[in-house]
Design a protein around this motif. Structure first.
Motif, PDB file in Angstrom:
ATOM      1  N   VAL A 210       0.842  -1.204   0.000  1.00  0.00           N
ATOM      2  CA  VAL A 210       0.000   0.000   0.000  1.00  0.00           C
ATOM      3  C   VAL A 210       0.871   1.245   0.000  1.00  0.00           C
ATOM      4  O   VAL A 210       0.563   2.241  -0.673  1.00  0.00           O
ATOM      5  N   HIS A 211       1.972   1.220   0.756  1.00  0.00           N
ATOM      6  CA  HIS A 211       2.928   2.334   0.676  1.00  0.00           C
ATOM      7  C   HIS A 211       3.336   2.585  -0.773  1.00  0.00           C
ATOM      8  O   HIS A 211       3.320   3.720  -1.256  1.00  0.00           O
ATOM      9  N   ASP A 212       3.702   1.509  -1.476  1.00  0.00           N
ATOM     10  CA  ASP A 212       4.134   1.653  -2.854  1.00  0.00           C
ATOM     11  C   ASP A 212       3.015   2.230  -3.716  1.00  0.00           C
ATOM     12  O   ASP A 212       3.251   3.057  -4.602  1.00  0.00           O
ATOM     13  N   GLY A 213       1.790   1.790  -3.447  1.00  0.00           N
ATOM     14  CA  GLY A 213       0.652   2.334  -4.167  1.00  0.00           C
ATOM     15  C   GLY A 213       0.460   3.817  -3.913  1.00  0.00           C
ATOM     16  O   GLY A 213       0.159   4.587  -4.830  1.00  0.00           O
ATOM     17  N   LEU A 214       0.662   4.233  -2.665  1.00  0.00           N
ATOM     18  CA  LEU A 214       0.490   5.644  -2.324  1.00  0.00           C
ATOM     19  C   LEU A 214       1.508   6.528  -3.029  1.00  0.00           C
ATOM     20  O   LEU A 214       1.235   7.702  -3.318  1.00  0.00           O
ATOM     21  N   THR A 215       2.692   5.983  -3.315  1.00  0.00           N
ATOM     22  CA  THR A 215       3.700   6.790  -4.018  1.00  0.00           C
ATOM     23  C   THR A 215       3.315   7.040  -5.469  1.00  0.00           C
ATOM     24  O   THR A 215       3.919   7.892  -6.134  1.00  0.00           O
ATOM     25  N   ALA A 216       2.341   6.292  -5.975  1.00  0.00           N
ATOM     26  CA  ALA A 216       1.981   6.393  -7.394  1.00  0.00           C
ATOM     27  C   ALA A 216       1.172   7.644  -7.718  1.00  0.00           C
ATOM     28  O   ALA A 216       0.976   7.960  -8.886  1.00  0.00           O
ATOM     29  N   VAL A 217       0.686   8.340  -6.701  1.00  0.00           N
ATOM     30  CA  VAL A 217      -0.094   9.559  -6.934  1.00  0.00           C
ATOM     31  C   VAL A 217       0.587  10.721  -6.219  1.00  0.00           C
ATOM     32  O   VAL A 217       1.122  10.562  -5.118  1.00  0.00           O
ATOM     33  N   PRO A 218       0.579  11.913  -6.806  1.00  0.00           N
ATOM     34  CA  PRO A 218       1.300  13.044  -6.206  1.00  0.00           C
ATOM     35  C   PRO A 218       0.692  13.545  -4.904  1.00  0.00           C
ATOM     36  O   PRO A 218       1.365  14.233  -4.140  1.00  0.00           O
ATOM     37  N   HIS A 219      -0.554  13.182  -4.636  1.00  0.00           N
ATOM     38  CA  HIS A 219      -1.239  13.664  -3.442  1.00  0.00           C
ATOM     39  C   HIS A 219      -0.501  13.325  -2.153  1.00  0.00           C
ATOM     40  O   HIS A 219      -0.616  14.039  -1.148  1.00  0.00           O
ATOM     41  N   THR A 220       0.266  12.225  -2.151  1.00  0.00           N
ATOM     42  CA  THR A 220       0.876  11.709  -0.925  1.00  0.00           C
ATOM     43  C   THR A 220       2.352  12.041  -0.791  1.00  0.00           C
ATOM     44  O   THR A 220       2.997  11.598   0.161  1.00  0.00           O
ATOM     45  N   HIS A 221       2.900  12.811  -1.718  1.00  0.00           N
ATOM     46  CA  HIS A 221       4.351  13.016  -1.727  1.00  0.00           C
ATOM     47  C   HIS A 221       4.844  13.895  -0.574  1.00  0.00           C
ATOM     48  O   HIS A 221       6.057  14.007  -0.371  1.00  0.00           O
ATOM     49  N   HIS A 222       3.940  14.491   0.183  1.00  0.00           N
ATOM     50  CA  HIS A 222       4.346  15.242   1.372  1.00  0.00           C
ATOM     51  C   HIS A 222       4.684  14.317   2.535  1.00  0.00           C
ATOM     52  O   HIS A 222       5.293  14.736   3.509  1.00  0.00           O
ATOM     53  N   LEU A 223       4.266  13.064   2.451  1.00  0.00           N
ATOM     54  CA  LEU A 223       4.532  12.099   3.515  1.00  0.00           C
ATOM     55  C   LEU A 223       5.872  11.409   3.285  1.00  0.00           C
ATOM     56  O   LEU A 223       6.259  11.151   2.147  1.00  0.00           O
ATOM     57  N   VAL A 224       6.572  11.082   4.372  1.00  0.00           N
ATOM     58  CA  VAL A 224       7.791  10.283   4.265  1.00  0.00           C
ATOM     59  C   VAL A 224       7.430   8.806   4.356  1.00  0.00           C
ATOM     60  O   VAL A 224       6.276   8.441   4.634  1.00  0.00           O
ATOM     61  N   HIS A 225       8.411   7.960   4.130  1.00  0.00           N
ATOM     62  CA  HIS A 225       8.179   6.523   3.966  1.00  0.00           C
ATOM     63  C   HIS A 225       7.328   5.916   5.086  1.00  0.00           C
ATOM     64  O   HIS A 225       6.286   5.309   4.837  1.00  0.00           O
ATOM     65  N   GLY A 226       7.777   6.066   6.333  1.00  0.00           N
ATOM     66  CA  GLY A 226       7.083   5.411   7.439  1.00  0.00           C
ATOM     67  C   GLY A 226       5.676   5.928   7.664  1.00  0.00           C
ATOM     68  O   GLY A 226       4.821   5.203   8.191  1.00  0.00           O
ATOM     69  N   GLU A 227       5.415   7.158   7.273  1.00  0.00           N
ATOM     70  CA  GLU A 227       4.059   7.705   7.398  1.00  0.00           C
ATOM     71  C   GLU A 227       3.116   7.023   6.414  1.00  0.00           C
ATOM     72  O   GLU A 227       1.985   6.671   6.764  1.00  0.00           O
ATOM     73  N   LYS A 228       3.583   6.804   5.196  1.00  0.00           N
ATOM     74  CA  LYS A 228       2.757   6.074   4.224  1.00  0.00           C
ATOM     75  C   LYS A 228       2.598   4.612   4.639  1.00  0.00           C
ATOM     76  O   LYS A 228       1.532   4.023   4.463  1.00  0.00           O
ATOM     77  N   VAL A 229       3.667   4.036   5.193  1.00  0.00           N
ATOM     78  CA  VAL A 229       3.580   2.641   5.644  1.00  0.00           C
ATOM     79  C   VAL A 229       2.512   2.487   6.722  1.00  0.00           C
ATOM     80  O   VAL A 229       1.806   1.471   6.771  1.00  0.00           O
ATOM     81  N   ASN A 230       2.346   3.497   7.584  1.00  0.00           N
ATOM     82  CA  ASN A 230       1.345   3.372   8.637  1.00  0.00           C
ATOM     83  C   ASN A 230      -0.069   3.278   8.069  1.00  0.00           C
ATOM     84  O   ASN A 230      -0.906   2.525   8.577  1.00  0.00           O
ATOM     85  N   ILE A 231      -0.340   4.031   7.007  1.00  0.00           N
ATOM     86  CA  ILE A 231      -1.621   3.872   6.321  1.00  0.00           C
ATOM     87  C   ILE A 231      -1.741   2.444   5.801  1.00  0.00           C
ATOM     88  O   ILE A 231      -2.806   1.817   5.880  1.00  0.00           O
ATOM     89  N   GLY A 232      -0.635   1.911   5.296  1.00  0.00           N
ATOM     90  CA  GLY A 232      -0.628   0.538   4.806  1.00  0.00           C
ATOM     91  C   GLY A 232      -0.861  -0.487   5.899  1.00  0.00           C
ATOM     92  O   GLY A 232      -1.550  -1.492   5.683  1.00  0.00           O
ATOM     93  N   SER A 233      -0.304  -0.244   7.089  1.00  0.00           N
ATOM     94  CA  SER A 233      -0.506  -1.179   8.207  1.00  0.00           C
ATOM     95  C   SER A 233      -1.973  -1.255   8.596  1.00  0.00           C
ATOM     96  O   SER A 233      -2.518  -2.348   8.829  1.00  0.00           O
ATOM     97  N   ILE A 234      -2.617  -0.102   8.675  1.00  0.00           N
ATOM     98  CA  ILE A 234      -4.044  -0.092   9.029  1.00  0.00           C
ATOM     99  C   ILE A 234      -4.852  -0.798   7.944  1.00  0.00           C
ATOM    100  O   ILE A 234      -5.772  -1.579   8.235  1.00  0.00           O
ATOM    101  N   THR A 235      -4.501  -0.548   6.698  1.00  0.00           N
ATOM    102  CA  THR A 235      -5.190  -1.215   5.589  1.00  0.00           C
ATOM    103  C   THR A 235      -5.040  -2.728   5.689  1.00  0.00           C
ATOM    104  O   THR A 235      -6.013  -3.475   5.496  1.00  0.00           O
ATOM    105  N   GLN A 236      -3.827  -3.204   6.000  1.00  0.00           N
ATOM    106  CA  GLN A 236      -3.629  -4.652   6.124  1.00  0.00           C
ATOM    107  C   GLN A 236      -4.436  -5.228   7.267  1.00  0.00           C
ATOM    108  O   GLN A 236      -5.043  -6.299   7.124  1.00  0.00           O
ATOM    109  N   LEU A 237      -4.469  -4.552   8.401  1.00  0.00           N
ATOM    110  CA  LEU A 237      -5.247  -5.053   9.535  1.00  0.00           C
ATOM    111  C   LEU A 237      -6.728  -5.171   9.176  1.00  0.00           C
ATOM    112  O   LEU A 237      -7.405  -6.127   9.585  1.00  0.00           O
TER     113      LEU A 237
END
Length: 395
Positions: free
Chosen positions: A264-291
């Motif tokens: 999901v982190h990798d997916g979030l990098t595919a759109v410019p909307h999320t480029h203000h976030l650093v790696h671990g911040e996007k990963v946290n969205i991914g962790s919640i999505t996986q849960l």
């Protein structure tokens, strides 16, 4: 005809040659690099060079090593790795030292592999678990995830000066916690699926145990460590979190495996909307999505969301810049996250694009609900994220 017996994939664990962590250890970098190479190239950016040049220069002088700095281009692309490798070859270097954040370190590894020389990781922040691994994340010029690049060996040395970590903006440590918390969430799923890890085999008990240890240390120490780093202090909690973010998470993700959180982190990098976030911040969205995808117990998910929100990690699509995004944007995220080569397919059940889309949408609803129940402020849009600070610890 003799029957053939299927050979089960071997278990595998890989690790760096040496790990060194402590306050002030940057002053000893030369002593640790000297046995690895006699002609080092130090890859770093202008900010980190200004902060570390005097210490590194004196350290190398005492070790009898020449000092050659090379400026990092800013994005860990394949082209940047080739450029740095060419510099190393032209200067006759036999080891590359990646000094800085995860993008610098990933580029140093790639350049070292291109040049056929050894490499060393010297993270100045504890924001990712990249420093210990035998892989790099390669990005496009636009900052989108392109691929993972794997190497035959891990860094020969990983050296972390915890005073540098404590002096860095607290956001980096918090992001590292977000990256490291995903390690156990993903490793346990990969183990259930008997999927192949980043180390090229099944997870060892050691790899799984390290992933779990990272998780346990963070739940106990992340809040006080963040409070200490806000004051540039090195406390036992800070030392514990730096080790969890860097060493334990690094070994745990590589030898335990990645799942949906990083996809999901990798997916979030595919759109410019999320480029203000650093790696671990996007990963946290991914962790919640996986849960959510795993149908984890409701209490477990809500506790995770509250804990990470209190740390200052994003827990809603609004904070990721996707609060008002239309269906087409979200589907672009999902398409990248569910690409055939992505690690989301390491989950112990099949995952469709529609499953991920609905789980992503549920992140927003869940994050807002948990915040309201916990008395936390409503999620803010990206323009206010850079001023976000951790909230008081959980009861």
């Amino acid at each position: 005809m003799a029957e053939t017996t299927a050979i089960r994939a071997p278990r595998s664990l890989i690790a760096p040659g040496r790990y060194v962590q402590g306050r002030g250890v940057l002053a000893e970098l030369g002593r640790y690099v000297a046995p690895i190479g006699s002609m080092p190239l130090i890859l770093t950016d202008a900010v980190v060079k200004e902060l570390t040049e005097a210490t590194v220069t004196e350290s190398f002088r005492r070790a009898g090593l020449p000092v050659r700095f090379e400026k990092f281009g800013g994005i860990p692309t394949a082209a940047e790795a080739r450029r740095v490798a060419d510099v190393a070859v032209e200067r006759g270097c036999d080891v590359i030292v990646g000094l800085g954040g995860g993008t610098v370190i990933d580029t140093a590894k790639a350049a070292g592999d291109n040049a056929g020389i050894r490499w060393v990781s010297v993270p100045t922040v504890a924001s990712t678990d990249a420093p210990t691994s035998a892989l790099s994340v390669v990005y496009t010029e636009e900052g989108a995830f392109e691929s993972y690049r794997f190497y035959a060996r891990n860094p020969d040395l990983v050296l972390v000066d915890t005073q540098l970590v404590a002096n860095a903006p607290v956001r980096f440590l918090v992001a590292g916690v977000g990256d490291a918390l995903a390690t156990w969430i993903e490793a346990r799923a990969v183990q259930r699926a008997s999927a192949t890890t980043m180390a090229g085999g099944l997870a060892t008990h050691a790899g799984i145990a390290l992933a779990r240890l990272s998780w346990d240390i963070l739940w106990e120490n992340a809040m006080p460590a963040v409070e200490a780093v806000r004051q540039n202090l090195v406390t036992p909690a800070v030392e514990a979190v730096v080790e969890a973010n860097t060493l334990l998470s690094g070994l745990g993700f590589e030898s335990g495996g990645l799942g949906a959180a990083h996809a999901v982190h990798d997916g979030l990098t595919a759109v410019p909307h999320t480029h203000h976030l650093v790696h671990g911040e996007k990963v946290n969205i991914g962790s919640i999505t996986q849960l959510i995808l795993e149908a984890a117990p409701t209490a477990e998910i809500r506790r995770f969301v509250e804990f990470t929100a209190r740390l200052g990690l994003p827990t809603t699509l609004t904070e990721a810049g996707l609060g008002d995004a239309d269906e087409e944007v979200l589907r672009a995220v999902v398409a990248a996250a569910t690409a055939p080569e992505e690690t989301i397919h390491n989950l112990p059940f099949p995952v469709s694009a529609d499953d991920v889309l609905d789980a992503l949408k549920a992140v927003e609803v869940l994050g807002r609900s948990v915040r309201a129940e916990a008395g936390l402020p409503e999620p803010q849009a990206p323009e206010s994220l850079r001023t976000r600070v951790p909230t008081a610890r959980m009861a």
